[in-house]
Motif scaffolding. Structure first.
Motif, mmCIF file in Angstrom:
data_model
loop_
_atom_site.group_PDB
_atom_site.id
_atom_site.type_symbol
_atom_site.label_atom_id
_atom_site.label_comp_id
_atom_site.label_asym_id
_atom_site.label_seq_id
_atom_site.Cartn_x
_atom_site.Cartn_y
_atom_site.Cartn_z
ATOM 1 N N LEU A 381 0.841 -1.202 0.000
ATOM 2 C CA LEU A 381 0.000 0.000 0.000
ATOM 3 C C LEU A 381 0.867 1.239 0.000
ATOM 4 O O LEU A 381 2.013 1.229 0.456
ATOM 5 C CB LEU A 381 -0.902 0.030 1.242
ATOM 6 C CG LEU A 381 -1.882 -1.124 1.453
ATOM 7 C CD1 LEU A 381 -2.494 -1.009 2.835
ATOM 8 C CD2 LEU A 381 -2.964 -1.102 0.392
ATOM 9 N N SER A 382 0.274 2.307 -0.502
ATOM 10 C CA SER A 382 0.860 3.644 -0.382
ATOM 11 C C SER A 382 -0.265 4.606 -0.053
ATOM 12 O O SER A 382 -1.303 4.600 -0.729
ATOM 13 C CB SER A 382 1.568 4.071 -1.673
ATOM 14 O OG SER A 382 2.689 3.262 -1.923
ATOM 15 N N VAL A 383 -0.072 5.391 0.976
ATOM 16 C CA VAL A 383 -1.093 6.352 1.412
ATOM 17 C C VAL A 383 -0.469 7.745 1.389
ATOM 18 O O VAL A 383 0.621 7.950 1.929
ATOM 19 C CB VAL A 383 -1.610 6.017 2.817
ATOM 20 C CG1 VAL A 383 -2.598 7.077 3.285
ATOM 21 C CG2 VAL A 383 -2.266 4.636 2.831
ATOM 22 N N VAL A 384 -1.161 8.665 0.747
ATOM 23 C CA VAL A 384 -0.697 10.052 0.658
ATOM 24 C C VAL A 384 -1.540 10.901 1.613
ATOM 25 O O VAL A 384 -2.771 10.936 1.485
ATOM 26 C CB VAL A 384 -0.816 10.589 -0.776
ATOM 27 C CG1 VAL A 384 -0.272 12.015 -0.853
ATOM 28 C CG2 VAL A 384 -0.073 9.680 -1.748
ATOM 29 N N ILE A 385 -0.875 11.558 2.575
ATOM 30 C CA ILE A 385 -1.583 12.386 3.544
ATOM 31 C C ILE A 385 -0.999 13.792 3.536
ATOM 32 O O ILE A 385 0.094 14.030 3.008
ATOM 33 C CB ILE A 385 -1.507 11.795 4.964
ATOM 34 C CG1 ILE A 385 -0.053 11.756 5.449
ATOM 35 C CG2 ILE A 385 -2.130 10.416 5.005
ATOM 36 C CD1 ILE A 385 0.082 11.337 6.907
ATOM 37 N N ASN A 386 -1.728 14.697 4.146
ATOM 38 C CA ASN A 386 -1.287 16.080 4.253
ATOM 39 C C ASN A 386 -1.720 16.617 5.609
ATOM 40 O O ASN A 386 -2.781 16.251 6.120
ATOM 41 C CB ASN A 386 -1.883 16.927 3.131
ATOM 42 C CG ASN A 386 -1.457 18.375 3.207
ATOM 43 O OD1 ASN A 386 -2.128 19.204 3.813
ATOM 44 N ND2 ASN A 386 -0.324 18.686 2.610
ATOM 45 N N ILE A 387 -0.877 17.478 6.188
ATOM 46 C CA ILE A 387 -1.179 18.090 7.488
ATOM 47 C C ILE A 387 -1.314 19.590 7.287
ATOM 48 O O ILE A 387 -0.370 20.248 6.839
ATOM 49 C CB ILE A 387 -0.084 17.786 8.521
ATOM 50 C CG1 ILE A 387 0.077 16.269 8.706
ATOM 51 C CG2 ILE A 387 -0.405 18.445 9.853
ATOM 52 C CD1 ILE A 387 1.210 15.886 9.628
ATOM 53 N N ASP A 388 -2.466 20.119 7.601
ATOM 54 C CA ASP A 388 -2.691 21.562 7.550
ATOM 55 C C ASP A 388 -1.790 22.224 8.598
ATOM 56 O O ASP A 388 -1.747 21.795 9.756
ATOM 57 C CB ASP A 388 -4.161 21.861 7.846
ATOM 58 C CG ASP A 388 -4.511 23.328 7.630
ATOM 59 O OD1 ASP A 388 -3.576 24.158 7.603
ATOM 60 O OD2 ASP A 388 -5.695 23.648 7.495
ATOM 61 N N TYR A 389 -1.046 23.259 8.175
ATOM 62 C CA TYR A 389 -0.082 23.866 9.099
ATOM 63 C C TYR A 389 -0.773 24.424 10.342
ATOM 64 O O TYR A 389 -0.179 24.489 11.422
ATOM 65 C CB TYR A 389 0.708 24.967 8.384
ATOM 66 C CG TYR A 389 -0.018 26.275 8.225
ATOM 67 C CD1 TYR A 389 0.162 27.316 9.123
ATOM 68 C CD2 TYR A 389 -0.897 26.488 7.167
ATOM 69 C CE1 TYR A 389 -0.495 28.522 8.992
ATOM 70 C CE2 TYR A 389 -1.557 27.687 7.014
ATOM 71 C CZ TYR A 389 -1.357 28.700 7.919
ATOM 72 O OH TYR A 389 -2.019 29.883 7.774
ATOM 73 N N ARG A 390 -2.046 24.791 10.207
ATOM 74 C CA ARG A 390 -2.763 25.305 11.381
ATOM 75 C C ARG A 390 -3.126 24.192 12.355
ATOM 76 O O ARG A 390 -3.384 24.454 13.534
ATOM 77 C CB ARG A 390 -4.021 26.036 10.919
ATOM 78 C CG ARG A 390 -3.726 27.315 10.146
ATOM 79 C CD ARG A 390 -4.939 27.828 9.423
ATOM 80 N NE ARG A 390 -5.371 26.896 8.381
ATOM 81 C CZ ARG A 390 -6.336 27.159 7.519
ATOM 82 N NH1 ARG A 390 -6.983 28.308 7.566
ATOM 83 N NH2 ARG A 390 -6.668 26.257 6.589
ATOM 84 N N LYS A 391 -3.171 22.957 11.873
ATOM 85 C CA LYS A 391 -3.494 21.824 12.729
ATOM 86 C C LYS A 391 -2.250 21.080 13.209
ATOM 87 O O LYS A 391 -2.367 20.109 13.955
ATOM 88 C CB LYS A 391 -4.409 20.847 11.980
ATOM 89 C CG LYS A 391 -5.763 21.440 11.614
ATOM 90 C CD LYS A 391 -6.622 20.417 10.891
ATOM 91 C CE LYS A 391 -7.984 21.008 10.530
ATOM 92 N NZ LYS A 391 -8.822 20.015 9.804
ATOM 93 N N ALA A 392 -1.083 21.519 12.762
ATOM 94 C CA ALA A 392 0.152 20.838 13.161
ATOM 95 C C ALA A 392 0.320 20.808 14.681
ATOM 96 O O ALA A 392 0.713 19.764 15.237
ATOM 97 C CB ALA A 392 1.352 21.511 12.492
ATOM 98 N N PRO A 393 0.048 21.893 15.424
ATOM 99 C CA PRO A 393 0.171 21.804 16.900
ATOM 100 C C PRO A 393 -0.751 20.759 17.516
ATOM 101 O O PRO A 393 -0.389 20.122 18.510
ATOM 102 C CB PRO A 393 -0.180 23.218 17.360
ATOM 103 C CG PRO A 393 0.149 24.102 16.201
ATOM 104 C CD PRO A 393 -0.208 23.288 14.995
ATOM 105 N N LEU A 394 -1.941 20.555 16.928
ATOM 106 C CA LEU A 394 -2.851 19.547 17.463
ATOM 107 C C LEU A 394 -2.268 18.146 17.300
ATOM 108 O O LEU A 394 -2.417 17.291 18.175
ATOM 109 C CB LEU A 394 -4.206 19.632 16.756
ATOM 110 C CG LEU A 394 -5.024 20.903 17.005
ATOM 111 C CD1 LEU A 394 -6.258 20.912 16.125
ATOM 112 C CD2 LEU A 394 -5.415 21.007 18.470
#
Length: 689
Positions: A381-394
């Motif tokens: 498997l390969s999963v592509v994810i992204n983290i919103d910079y505003r949610k990075a502290p969470l």
């Protein structure tokens, strides 16, 4: 003569004795001392009417002992009977170096002190009396010596430089051992030279203070103090003024404040500096700060979120606002910065393959599944994810770091989901329905990823495989063979289509080569057709003329026959009978008219070259039966019947059995009969006339 020599020797002896006595008088009794310009004289008093010192080394009140004042360059008189003068060189601190001072006399250090306080009135330790009288303390001093030349009373102060230690040995071995230990400690921290932080070195200085009150219980980093340049009493100028730092309320220990690019003259016994790399947050990342110090802040993550506190920047805890890409002089002892990528992250559940940039997936491997038909393949498997910079502290607040998030949460969640998928499908369905499974997985897993403050971009599924299961390879080979067969069928279709197009192309090329001949023949056909049509119309006009003349002639014959019949009734009857017989013998007048019309019509057809017998013959039947009469026969019969008023059908009714009513339905089958009858009866034309 001998007497003279004896006298001279006596005189010389007396002179020498006088000189010796004079020298003794000047040196010891008068105490003449000559101090050069690069020297000082340190005065020690042998005895005094005021007694000797008890708890000090320097005699401020003229007691016996080391005197506070030194003798500078020049001639001085200190009687050897009372004073002892020791010469010492002036001390020069070279440019770019620092000198340290150890005081032998003065007040004792406070319990919170490790260094003696700065006495500004002492003129950089050159005024011993001012130093002691203004509260100077014994031991190592906070103040340091900058570049320059100094006249120190080495009975009071020990001066330590990089290359040499200046002092008067008072016979105290313990003291000298302590001074050497201090000098060695300063060398270890490179304290004899100013701290220089190059602008291109990307280093930050973390300062540790070794003097002053200790930190309150529970604190690990001393807060920032004395940073306002407008306040001269407390502004310590990056720890270069120890007294101002302590007045501002500074604590010993590691400081939250750091020093950056520049040159700093720090007392190596007061402050030591540890160089650490500046924190660089590259493009495509943000830095989430977890602060170990600061005031207690209010939790910003909400009541429903129970995974730690999210606080305002500057407070203790996880900072709500992350640091944007850039370079920061961050105190790594006061907190930590977790880099969170804001670009897409590719996580591969493939053993041996990892993203070299992040390495979050270096411990992941293929998912072991069991299909509906009991196969046990592994699914890459390969999963592509992204983290919103505003949610990075969470994310950091909840999981600590991204790798822990991947290994402890995403790995079991993704593996469990695809194990469930495998149980509902056969191996072939798992292979053939890969697109549908990917789309379904992306839709259903987005909500789960959002729960962890992540955005799922895409799910990619590889081909199931098993190293030791030959049955799986057999199924895959069958699928490959099936696909090859389909491709061959498609190839044959295209080849057939190409052959048909090639045939059409060749026919077109052949027609193109014969196009001129075909065009010429078509033009000739059109010309001949036009000529035939013109001749045909001309023949029809002549036939109409003949018809009109025949009708007139028939009427005339009737009138003449009637008149002659009345005149010669008897003869006429016989003659009429004879004429009637004659006419009957030639078929009657109607037949003659028809014969003439047929001859003209046949001649027109011959000239026009119009086919008499068409390729398709339409026959007309009577009472469901077919008739052999041609269309031409029918046309002639109708013409004669309706236009000339001659009842051909009546005359031939007995022979053919066809009535006038049936003539209209008679089919045309033999056109050539007209031409034959016209040729047979050509001899009758004269009689008809």
């Amino acid at each position: 003569m001998p007497e003279i020599i004896i006298v001279l020797l006596k005189v010389i002896g007396i002179a020498i004795l006088g000189i010796i006595l004079l020298n003794i008088l000047i040196t010891y009794i008068l105490g003449l001392r000559v101090i050069k310009s690069n020297e000082i004289g340190i005065v020690e008093k042998w005895w005094s009417t005021k007694g000797s010192l008890k708890n000090s080394i320097i005699a401020l009140n003229k007691e016996a002992g080391y005197q506070p004042d030194v003798l500078r360059a020049g001639i001085h008189f200190r009687s050897a009977i009372m004073y002892k003068v020791k010469k010492a060189p002036l001390i020069t601190i070279p440019q770019g170096q620092i000198g340290y001072v150890f005081a032998r006399d003065g007040q004792a250090l406070e319990p919170t002190q490790s260094l003696g306080k700065v006495i500004k009135e002492s003129n950089n330790f050159q005024d011993v009396r001012a130093f002691i009288e203004n509260g100077g303390q014994k031991g190592p001093q906070r103040d340091i010596l900058r570049e320059g030349t100094y006249a120190f009373n080495l009975a009071q102060f020990v001066v330590i430089t990089e290359n040499k230690t200046y002092c008067i040995d008072n016979g105290n071995a313990t003291e000298m051992q302590a001074i050497e230990s201090m000098a060695e400690k300063i060398r270890e921290h490179n304290g004899f030279k100013p701290m220089i932080i190059q602008g291109d070195s990307d280093f930050t200085g973390i300062v540790t203070i070794h003097d002053g009150p200790s930190l309150p219980n529970g604190e690990i980093i001393a807060p920032i103090v004395g940073e306002n340049p407008q306040d001269g009493e407390t502004y310590h100028n990056n720890f270069q003024n120890p007294e101002a730092f302590l007045k501002a309320g500074g604590f010993r220990g590691r400081q939250y404040q750091v020093i950056t690019d520049g040159t700093y003259y720090l007392n190596g016994l007061f402050a030591t500096v540890e160089l650490v790399k500046k924190v660089v947050i590259p493009v495509g990342y943000v830095g989430v700060v977890v602060s170990y110090t600061g005031r207690k802040g209010k939790d910003q993550s909400g009541e429903a979120y129970k995974h730690g506190e999210l606080v305002e920047n500057g407070c203790k805890g996880v900072w709500k606002e992350p640091l944007n890409p850039g370079k920061y002089a961050f105190n790594t002892y006061a907190g930590s910065i977790s880099l969170v990528p804001t670009t897409n992250i590719i996580l591969k559940w493939i053993e041996g393959e990892t993203d070299k940039t992040h390495k979050y997936d270096e411990n992941l491997k293929e998912v072991d599944i069991i299909t509906q038909d009991a196969f046990q393949p592994t699914l890459p498997l390969s999963v592509v994810i992204n983290i919103d910079y505003r949610k990075a502290p969470l994310v950091i607040q909840r999981f600590g770091d991204i790798k822990m998030l991947v290994e402890q949460t995403l790995d079991p969640m993704v593996a469990s989901y695809f194990k469930n998928i495998g149980q509902r499908r056969t191996l072939i369905e798992l292979i053939q329905q890969r697109t549908e499974i990917q789309e379904e997985a992306a839709d259903k897993m987005k909500e789960k990823f959002n729960h962890y403050s992540l955005e799922l971009e895409e799910v990619l599924i590889g081909t199931p495989s098993a190293e030791n299961d030959k049955k799986i390879e057999t199924i895959l080979q069958q699928l490959r063979d099936r696909q090859v067969a389909k491709e061959q069928i498609e190839t044959y279709k295209h080849q057939t289509y190409a052959a048909e197009k090639e045939k059409i192309l060749k026919e077109s090329e052949a027609k193109a080569r014969q196009q001129s001949a075909l065009t010429e023949s078509e033009i000739n056909i059109d010309i001949e057709s036009n000529k035939g049509a013109a001749e045909f119309r001309k023949a029809l006009q002549e036939a109409e003329q003949i018809k009109a003349l025949a009708e007139a002639r028939a009427a005339e014959i009737k009138i003449i026959a009637s008149a002659e019949a009345e005149k010669e009734e008897k003869v006429g009857i016989a003659k009429a009978v004879a004429i009637n017989k004659q006419v009957e013998a030639y078929g009657g007048p109607q037949y003659q008219v028809a014969q003439i019309i047929g001859e003209k019509f046949a001649e027109a057809i011959k000239i026009a070259k119009v086919p008499i017998v068409p390729k398709n013959i339409v026959t007309l039947g009577r009472n469901g039966e077919h008739s052999n009469a041609s269309i031409l026969d029918t046309v002639l019969a109708l013409t004669m019947n309706k236009q000339l008023g001659i009842d051909i059908a009546k005359d031939t009714e007995e022979d053919n059995g066809i009535t006038e009513k049936e003539i209209d339905n008679t089919p045309i089958t033999n056109v050539s009969k007209v031409n034959e009858e016209a040729n047979d009866d050509e001899s009758n034309k004269g009689n008809l006339k």
